[in-house]
Scaffold this motif. Structure first.
Motif, mmCIF file in Angstrom:
data_model
loop_
_atom_site.group_PDB
_atom_site.id
_atom_site.type_symbol
_atom_site.label_atom_id
_atom_site.label_comp_id
_atom_site.label_asym_id
_atom_site.label_seq_id
_atom_site.Cartn_x
_atom_site.Cartn_y
_atom_site.Cartn_z
ATOM 1 N N LEU A 54 0.833 -1.201 0.000
ATOM 2 C CA LEU A 54 0.000 0.000 0.000
ATOM 3 C C LEU A 54 0.870 1.255 0.000
ATOM 4 N N VAL A 55 1.943 1.239 0.778
ATOM 5 C CA VAL A 55 2.868 2.374 0.791
ATOM 6 C C VAL A 55 3.526 2.522 -0.582
ATOM 7 N N GLN A 56 3.920 1.410 -1.170
ATOM 8 C CA GLN A 56 4.549 1.473 -2.504
ATOM 9 C C GLN A 56 3.592 2.047 -3.538
ATOM 10 N N SER A 57 2.337 1.595 -3.499
ATOM 11 C CA SER A 57 1.369 2.123 -4.467
ATOM 12 C C SER A 57 1.137 3.614 -4.218
ATOM 13 N N ALA A 77 -3.017 1.880 4.574
ATOM 14 C CA ALA A 77 -1.782 1.296 5.109
ATOM 15 C C ALA A 77 -1.665 1.559 6.606
ATOM 16 N N GLY A 78 -2.072 2.739 7.045
ATOM 17 C CA GLY A 78 -2.015 3.066 8.465
ATOM 18 C C GLY A 78 -2.932 2.186 9.298
ATOM 19 N N VAL A 87 4.592 4.783 6.566
ATOM 20 C CA VAL A 87 3.223 5.235 6.279
ATOM 21 C C VAL A 87 3.102 6.718 6.606
ATOM 22 N N TYR A 88 3.567 7.120 7.776
ATOM 23 C CA TYR A 88 3.395 8.491 8.236
ATOM 24 C C TYR A 88 4.369 9.452 7.568
#
Length: 106
Positions: A54-57, A77-78, A87-88
């Motif tokens: 999710l972070v990569q996307s 993602a969080g 994430v943050y």
């Protein structure tokens, strides 16, 4: 390292986390808005419990100034990985680019 087209073909043949990660890495280097939309949507729908992807996307979306999509991916993602500092870090970047410095600072 496999080229982008080869990674995309592997991903299309077997779309899962193990083929999505290297494809995302290649897309971060080379960019392809058409593939980014497809891969980002797949991650959201099919791999939505994988915080790293999710972070990569979100990073892919950010690279192409799709800030609302990036923020949505990072919020997801969080929820999945609340202790992942990446994430943050990236959410702060998105919020800054969206003009919300107050929330970005938090």
């Amino acid at each position: 390292m496999a080229d982008l087209e080869e990674l995309y073909a592997r991903w299309r043949a077997r779309p899962d986390a193990s083929t999505t990660k290297p494809l995302c890495d290649a897309l971060l280097r080379e960019g392809r808005p058409d593939l980014i939309a497809e891969v980002g949507e797949f991650v959201r729908k099919e791999l939505g419990k994988n915080g790293e992807l999710l972070v990569q996307s979100a990073r892919l979306y950010l690279q192409h100034n799709r800030l609302a999509d990036a923020q949505a991916a990072l919020v997801s993602a969080g929820k999945v990985a609340p202790r992942d500092v990446a994430v943050y870090r990236w959410l702060g970047e998105v919020l800054l680019r969206r003009g919300d410095a107050e929330r970005a600072e938090r």
